[in-house]
Enzyme design. Sequence first.
Site, mmCIF file in Angstrom:
data_model
loop_
_atom_site.group_PDB
_atom_site.id
_atom_site.type_symbol
_atom_site.label_atom_id
_atom_site.label_comp_id
_atom_site.label_asym_id
_atom_site.label_seq_id
_atom_site.Cartn_x
_atom_site.Cartn_y
_atom_site.Cartn_z
ATOM 1 N N TYR A 120 0.963 -0.954 0.113
ATOM 2 C CA TYR A 120 -0.039 0.162 -0.131
ATOM 3 C C TYR A 120 0.627 1.136 -0.483
ATOM 4 C CZ TYR A 120 -3.087 3.890 1.638
ATOM 5 O OH TYR A 120 -4.106 4.946 1.543
ATOM 6 N N GLU A 208 -3.519 7.685 -3.805
ATOM 7 C CA GLU A 208 -3.381 6.775 -3.767
ATOM 8 C C GLU A 208 -3.316 5.566 -4.006
ATOM 9 O OE1 GLU A 208 -5.542 5.185 0.886
ATOM 10 O OE2 GLU A 208 -6.961 4.473 -1.081
#
Lengths: 400, 289
Positions: A120, A208
């Site tokens: 991530y 993101e």
Amino acid sequence: MNIHEYQAKNVLKHFGISVPNGKIAYTPKEASAVAVEVSSHGPWVLKAQIQSGARQSGFFLEKSAGVAGGIRLVKNRRAVASETEKMLGNTLVTIQTGPKGKVVNKIYVEAFQKVKKSFYLGLTIDRITSELVLLAANVPDGNIIEKAINNPDEILHLSLNTLGTTSQQQIQHIMKFLKLPKRTLPHLEQLVNGLHKAFLGLDATMIEINPVGVTSSGELLALDAKISLDDNALFRHPDIATLRDDSDLDERKLQARRYKFTYHDFSGSVGCIVNGDGLALSTMDLLKEKGSGAACFINVKGGVDKDKIANGIKIIMTNPRVEGILLNILGGFVRCNLIADGIIAAAAEAGLNVPMVIRFEGTNKDMAHEILNNSHLPVIWADTQEEAVDKLLKEMEAAV
Amino acid sequence: MAIFVNKDTLVVCQGITGTQASFHVKNSLDYGTKVVAGVTPDKGGTLHLGLPVFNTLQEAVKETKATASVMYVPASQLKAAVREAVEAELDLAVSIAADVPLRDMLEIKAMLRGCKTKLIGPNTPGIITPDEARLGIFPVDIHKKGNIGVVSRSSTLTYEAVLSINRAGLGQSTVVGLGDDILIGVDFIDVISAFNHDDETKAIVMIGQLSGPFEEAAAEWYKRQHNKKPVIAFVAGDAMPFDHNMGYAGDILTNGYVSVQDKKDALADAGMIVVNTVSDITKALVNLK
């Protein structure tokens, strides 16, 4: 303003970030055609383009879409077309869309990429330190929120400067934290520098990449991409402003935005007109406490133009779900007398067919009372917001 | 005493010649605020509202010894205006500008780090010390002089809190609007800390709202303080349905989604008096007496 995954990936490519080959399709036939353009062979990933995360674990409201979520792996071109057909025009519900879901009207067809591992990576603003922060974590099960709640120490927080230059030391730090193989170093440098520059250069509020895929050769690929852009800075990016997709906004929201007001829909029956987010929130809290709820509210904060105010109020007056109107204005910058003028103009055009309780306080309150009393509109006065809510609910009960 | 501004504070107005600025500066002058000069580039040497106008803040401060500025400049010019305020070594700058780009605020916050200049705002009604000084857009007729300090993220709920205090038969020492942008100048901690050191302030009313970590940070800080005044806290947004942003990054920073109840629990745990509606502030104040 949020943009779609395919748009985000396109934008990020310009900042040197590697993404899998992909193309957008609006019909099953188109999907089948672009599949061979992105890769000579399968498998392909079909990704529903709605502005939401967690599409994989989402579900479609319609049976015809099948039981799979909004991200589907397919092996051959026939399946590209048939699975695209199942998703298009149907409604995808995810934990981020709310129960109503969002209608899918385009599919991103991407070449499937085999990866060794994934992680991530996110960039956003830390509101306490007032800094741009990079967040990174190895999340084998993909559940980053679960990690944030139970193992926050396993998420790296790294402050980035406002110049768009990430230091060597910081790159090394990320390498070590994520336990990345050495051969990924130049790729990580390019990825992080690219995201850092993209965040500042695009006036983003969040970027993101969930997840970044690590290939066997050490290359890093943005397998997904989400970008939120700062509405207040769109004037600096006329090209990006055109990426706005309003297809999932309703007409009333769009109308309100035209007058620089904000409008929200809820499930209750009271139409609220307020001048401030805090006042909107506390008005809704009061309605909830009294066993009622808002149908919608419009926030006319900053409104000093009588015509705009009138048009804003009309959006509430013409909403068929509204059974009573609560106007709660605390004048500071907004002047009560201009709101009063706006009510009269709106009522003249749209008609006032439901009870309306008004609470004015602050700048030019007395003038506003006089204007409305002279107009002979059947408005009900209240001194406090509690009194306003009580009076309105009583009127609405009597009207049933 | 009060905090940040009082009847002796000399104030300069950046962007004084605009329509909204003129309306509000005139109100502030009538209120008794010592506004001593204005700044508008290219209009130096003229008079506006009876005040001398300068081309730069530096000149205005040199001539008038002003220590505070109220800024009526548009969002796109805020960064330049704050830089001028920092360079002129002002104690206080107040910005009411709405829609300031986040990147500009990021740079403004970096600029303010380690400086003596405090920024209130942007996107705030400003600061008012009743009967002494008004910097911003507060309504002029609702405040009463007294011993309750007020600090709020929401503009409109600030006025609501003031009315609740009046209904308790009390008044305000100073009222500060923090603004509710993603990044803000002074925060709850800065203001409550100043109130703790102000002899005139006996208790504090704090208004928070949904989203952002500012209430939690204030709770954590307040818990650690030894000599502290009672704080009555309200947090708006309980009825607001869950509205997720597109990504997770915001929730990671708060270790998961934060509800209004979470915020209220944190504040109560820190020893603040948490109320469920703004009007309950009245009762809570009466109970304090």
